[in-house]
Scaffold this motif. Structure first.
Motif, PDB file in Angstrom:
ATOM      1  N   GLU A 192       0.811  -1.216   0.000  1.00 50.51           N
ATOM      2  CA  GLU A 192       0.000   0.000   0.000  1.00 50.51           C
ATOM      3  C   GLU A 192       0.846   1.267   0.000  1.00 50.51           C
ATOM      4  O   GLU A 192       0.329   2.351  -0.172  1.00 50.51           O
ATOM      5  CB  GLU A 192      -0.939  -0.024   1.212  1.00 50.51           C
ATOM      6  N   PHE A 193       2.157   1.126   0.199  1.00 50.66           N
ATOM      7  CA  PHE A 193       3.055   2.284   0.269  1.00 50.66           C
ATOM      8  C   PHE A 193       4.006   2.331  -0.924  1.00 50.66           C
ATOM      9  O   PHE A 193       5.088   2.904  -0.839  1.00 50.66           O
ATOM     10  CB  PHE A 193       3.863   2.244   1.560  1.00 50.66           C
ATOM     11  N   GLU A 194       3.643   1.743  -2.039  1.00 52.43           N
ATOM     12  CA  GLU A 194       4.514   1.631  -3.202  1.00 52.43           C
ATOM     13  C   GLU A 194       5.067   2.986  -3.659  1.00 52.43           C
ATOM     14  O   GLU A 194       6.245   3.086  -4.023  1.00 52.43           O
ATOM     15  CB  GLU A 194       3.772   0.947  -4.359  1.00 52.43           C
ATOM     16  N   ILE A 195       4.262   4.028  -3.637  1.00 53.22           N
ATOM     17  CA  ILE A 195       4.719   5.354  -4.084  1.00 53.22           C
ATOM     18  C   ILE A 195       5.858   5.862  -3.203  1.00 53.22           C
ATOM     19  O   ILE A 195       6.881   6.331  -3.697  1.00 53.22           O
ATOM     20  CB  ILE A 195       3.553   6.362  -4.117  1.00 53.22           C
ATOM     21  N   LEU A 196       5.700   5.719  -1.886  1.00 55.69           N
ATOM     22  CA  LEU A 196       6.773   6.127  -0.969  1.00 55.69           C
ATOM     23  C   LEU A 196       8.005   5.250  -1.149  1.00 55.69           C
ATOM     24  O   LEU A 196       9.133   5.749  -1.132  1.00 55.69           O
ATOM     25  CB  LEU A 196       6.300   6.033   0.484  1.00 55.69           C
ATOM     26  N   ASP A 197       7.813   3.957  -1.296  1.00 53.55           N
ATOM     27  CA  ASP A 197       8.943   3.049  -1.495  1.00 53.55           C
ATOM     28  C   ASP A 197       9.758   3.481  -2.711  1.00 53.55           C
ATOM     29  O   ASP A 197      10.989   3.549  -2.647  1.00 53.55           O
ATOM     30  CB  ASP A 197       8.472   1.610  -1.688  1.00 53.55           C
ATOM     31  N   GLN A 198       9.084   3.763  -3.805  1.00 58.86           N
ATOM     32  CA  GLN A 198       9.789   4.158  -5.030  1.00 58.86           C
ATOM     33  C   GLN A 198      10.516   5.485  -4.849  1.00 58.86           C
ATOM     34  O   GLN A 198      11.611   5.673  -5.391  1.00 58.86           O
ATOM     35  CB  GLN A 198       8.825   4.199  -6.221  1.00 58.86           C
ATOM     36  N   LYS A 199       9.944   6.386  -4.078  1.00 61.83           N
ATOM     37  CA  LYS A 199      10.609   7.668  -3.784  1.00 61.83           C
ATOM     38  C   LYS A 199      11.944   7.412  -3.085  1.00 61.83           C
ATOM     39  O   LYS A 199      12.978   7.950  -3.481  1.00 61.83           O
ATOM     40  CB  LYS A 199       9.713   8.538  -2.898  1.00 61.83           C
ATOM     41  N   TYR A 200      11.926   6.575  -2.042  1.00 62.05           N
ATOM     42  CA  TYR A 200      13.152   6.309  -1.294  1.00 62.05           C
ATOM     43  C   TYR A 200      14.146   5.473  -2.091  1.00 62.05           C
ATOM     44  O   TYR A 200      15.357   5.684  -1.988  1.00 62.05           O
ATOM     45  CB  TYR A 200      12.845   5.682   0.069  1.00 62.05           C
ATOM     46  N   ILE A 201      13.670   4.550  -2.899  1.00 66.82           N
ATOM     47  CA  ILE A 201      14.569   3.764  -3.748  1.00 66.82           C
ATOM     48  C   ILE A 201      15.317   4.690  -4.705  1.00 66.82           C
ATOM     49  O   ILE A 201      16.530   4.550  -4.901  1.00 66.82           O
ATOM     50  CB  ILE A 201      13.794   2.655  -4.486  1.00 66.82           C
ATOM     51  N   LYS A 202      14.614   5.657  -5.265  1.00 68.10           N
ATOM     52  CA  LYS A 202      15.259   6.626  -6.164  1.00 68.10           C
ATOM     53  C   LYS A 202      16.297   7.457  -5.407  1.00 68.10           C
ATOM     54  O   LYS A 202      17.402   7.678  -5.910  1.00 68.10           O
ATOM     55  CB  LYS A 202      14.199   7.534  -6.791  1.00 68.10           C
ATOM     56  N   LEU A 203      15.969   7.898  -4.207  1.00 70.85           N
ATOM     57  CA  LEU A 203      16.918   8.682  -3.405  1.00 70.85           C
ATOM     58  C   LEU A 203      18.135   7.837  -3.008  1.00 70.85           C
ATOM     59  O   LEU A 203      19.276   8.303  -3.082  1.00 70.85           O
ATOM     60  CB  LEU A 203      16.231   9.233  -2.157  1.00 70.85           C
TER      61      LEU A 203
END
Length: 154
Positions: free
Chosen positions: A17-28
């Protein structure tokens, strides 16, 4: 930024349910390290969980995890050591490969966690697995910021 550090996150999860946040941190994080995540949820795990058999479920998690232990292995476990962000940053500093393991709904057996390089607790609270992964990603990013004197941590 070219990096040789490899970070692997292995987890067992039906949905995220937190995929958008996960992708943000993976990019960072990818500015500091190569990072890959692996959802190892499979039919055997689903069956064990459906039987409501904690020991069978834990063993099924460990079976899929054992094939992926490499580098410095960190298991997330409620019985693990609680750290500050600064302490966590020191733990992951100067490593070439980090592998993080997040168990399924029933957690992991102590026998398994003892075979890892480090057992880490994000909280004494019981947390949803998709939230644990997001929190871990944020703390990994924070640790890199601490280790490189980036202002994010302040």
């Amino acid at each position: 930024m070219e990096t040789n550090l490899q970070i692997n996150i292995f987890y067992i999860q039906k949905n995220n349910e937190f995929e958008i946040l996960d992708q943000k941190y993976i990019k960072l994080i990818s500015k500091f390290a190569n990072i890959k995540e692996y959802n190892l949820f499979n039919k055997k795990i689903a069956n064990a969980q459906n039987l409501d058999n904690p020991e069978l479920a834990k063993k099924s998690y460990e079976e899929v995890f054992n094939a992926h232990k490499r580098g410095f292995n960190i298991v997330l476990d409620e019985r693990g050591k609680e750290l500050t962000s600064l302490e966590f940053a020191k733990i992951i500093q100067d490593k070439f490969e980090l592998s993080f393991f997040i168990g399924g709904a029933y957690g992991l057996r102590e026998e398994f966690t003892k075979k890892m390089n480090f057992s880490f607790s994000l909280s004494k609270l019981t947390l949803a697995h998709y939230f644990v992964k997001t929190l871990l990603l944020e703390q990994i990013y924070r640790a890199f910021c601490i280790n490189s004197n980036h202002p994010y941590h302040k």
